[in-house]
Design an enzyme around this catalytic site. Sequence first.
Site, PDB file in Angstrom:
ATOM      1  N   ASP A 120      -0.838 -81.136 -81.259  1.00 33.51           N
ATOM      2  CA  ASP A 120      -1.417 -80.996 -82.598  1.00 33.51           C
ATOM      3  C   ASP A 120      -2.767 -80.296 -82.657  1.00 33.51           C
ATOM      4  O   ASP A 120      -3.371 -80.233 -83.733  1.00 33.51           O
ATOM      5  CB  ASP A 120      -1.523 -82.377 -83.257  1.00 33.51           C
ATOM      6  CG  ASP A 120      -0.159 -82.897 -83.672  1.00 33.51           C
ATOM      7  OD1 ASP A 120       0.613 -82.102 -84.225  1.00 33.51           O
ATOM      8  OD2 ASP A 120       0.128 -84.082 -83.433  1.00 33.51           O
ATOM      9  N   ASP A 185       7.326 -79.893 -87.163  1.00 32.75           N
ATOM     10  CA  ASP A 185       5.889 -79.832 -87.483  1.00 32.75           C
ATOM     11  C   ASP A 185       5.140 -78.827 -86.591  1.00 32.75           C
ATOM     12  O   ASP A 185       4.123 -78.270 -86.977  1.00 32.75           O
ATOM     13  CB  ASP A 185       5.214 -81.206 -87.278  1.00 32.75           C
ATOM     14  CG  ASP A 185       6.070 -82.392 -87.644  1.00 32.75           C
ATOM     15  OD1 ASP A 185       7.303 -82.297 -87.563  1.00 32.75           O
ATOM     16  OD2 ASP A 185       5.505 -83.442 -87.982  1.00 32.75           O
TER      17      ASP A 185
HETATM   18  N1  GLY Z   1       2.916 -84.272 -87.788  1.00 36.50           N
HETATM   19  C1  GLY Z   1       3.080 -85.558 -88.285  1.00 36.50           C
HETATM   20  C2  GLY Z   1       3.538 -85.696 -89.691  1.00 36.50           C
HETATM   21  O1  GLY Z   1       3.840 -84.785 -90.402  1.00 36.50           O
HETATM   22  O2  GLY Z   1       3.626 -86.822 -90.092  1.00 36.50           O
END
Ligand code: GLY
Length: 403
Positions: A120, A185
């Site tokens: 992330d 994501d």
């Molecule tokens: N990347 C985590 C979410 O969208 O909850």
Amino acid sequence: MMMSLKNVLVGMGCALLLMAGCKSNAQLPTGFIPENINNAVAQYTLQTNTIEASGKVLNPGYINNKGDVVYVTYEDWRSGFYPGSVWYLYALTGDEKWRLLAEKYTEALEEVQHLTWHHDVGFMVGSSYLNGLRFAQKEAYKDVIVQAAKSLSTRFRPAAGIIQSWNTDGGWQAKRGWKCPVIIDNMMNLELLFEATQLSGDSSFYDIAVSHADKTLANHFRADASSFHVVDYDPETGEVRSHQTAQGYAHESAWARGQAWALFGYTMCYRYTHNPLYLEQAKKIYDFIFSHNNLPGDLVPYWDFDALNIPNEPRDASTAAIIASALYEMSTHEKESKYKETADEIMKSLSSPAYRAQVGSNGNFILMHSVGSIPHQSEIDVPLNYADYYYLEALVRKRDLEK
Ligand code: GLY
């Protein structure tokens, strides 16, 4: 003499502005964009007043069941969003106060550039440092952005051609039998890589981003252009081991925020590559979302398009905000007016009292009614800092389009 309703409302608004520490109690701004900027400034003034009074650099993430604000650590995937929202307030107002706060909150994340244990860093450094470079020409941030891209690149698995999202040696992820999980994501992290190539001239970041986007295009989507949440790869052979979910209702369901990440991700990849396949994919995802029978009339999706008890399921305002922001960008790549018109409709809904909190409530976040993860029983029907972030981003994009 009786005051008119308008005067009463203006008076109430001025009182709220004063409560929030704003300098002026003059006429409230009118028009959709000024009114929403004014509201965001009032809410975030209260939020930052709390942070500043603590003497610490707190990072608001969401509110818990008791209604208390939960602050996140620098390692949390959400750590860039609050600093990023403050950058957007600077972009929306030009007020130096926000620039100084944004710098302070951003620079508290310096260590993120070396983080390699999850994927992330793109979200974290993109929303904080990259916005600082964009809006305040912070030259020193370039090195942090490039170093973060190097850290993210350590997670590239060449045989599979993708960036591994999560580690599998601890936490709940260790219980799923995955070898190399990639979540939709992860498309959002690619912006960091594209930017790092532009800043450093090192094309390896760009190549990794394109490889990841291409593999995701090949393996993450169903025939109707909806996305799985998780694809597990064999990192040695590149073979797809399974399609699953983590935050959605079921492996075969369309988790709403995942569709939003996919739409945003391919639109953003088109910005950097001009590969028409990416824009085509974004258009297909748009068609999936906006022709879905379970999409409510106000265009704020339920947390999963296939959730069991629709219409008695929580909405996810964060999904709507991400989609609105993505559609404003799509409208710059694609002539059809429907993309901006749809984004405008979403923004109207999110800015209504159904989703936009009263100043001084909602833990001083702007939007109510988002969902973190129902399968994990966490953050259900609460404000989330990334809902605010993408809402403010959409407001910046809308303003720039309408200049
Ligand atoms: N990347 C985590 C979410 O969208 O909850």
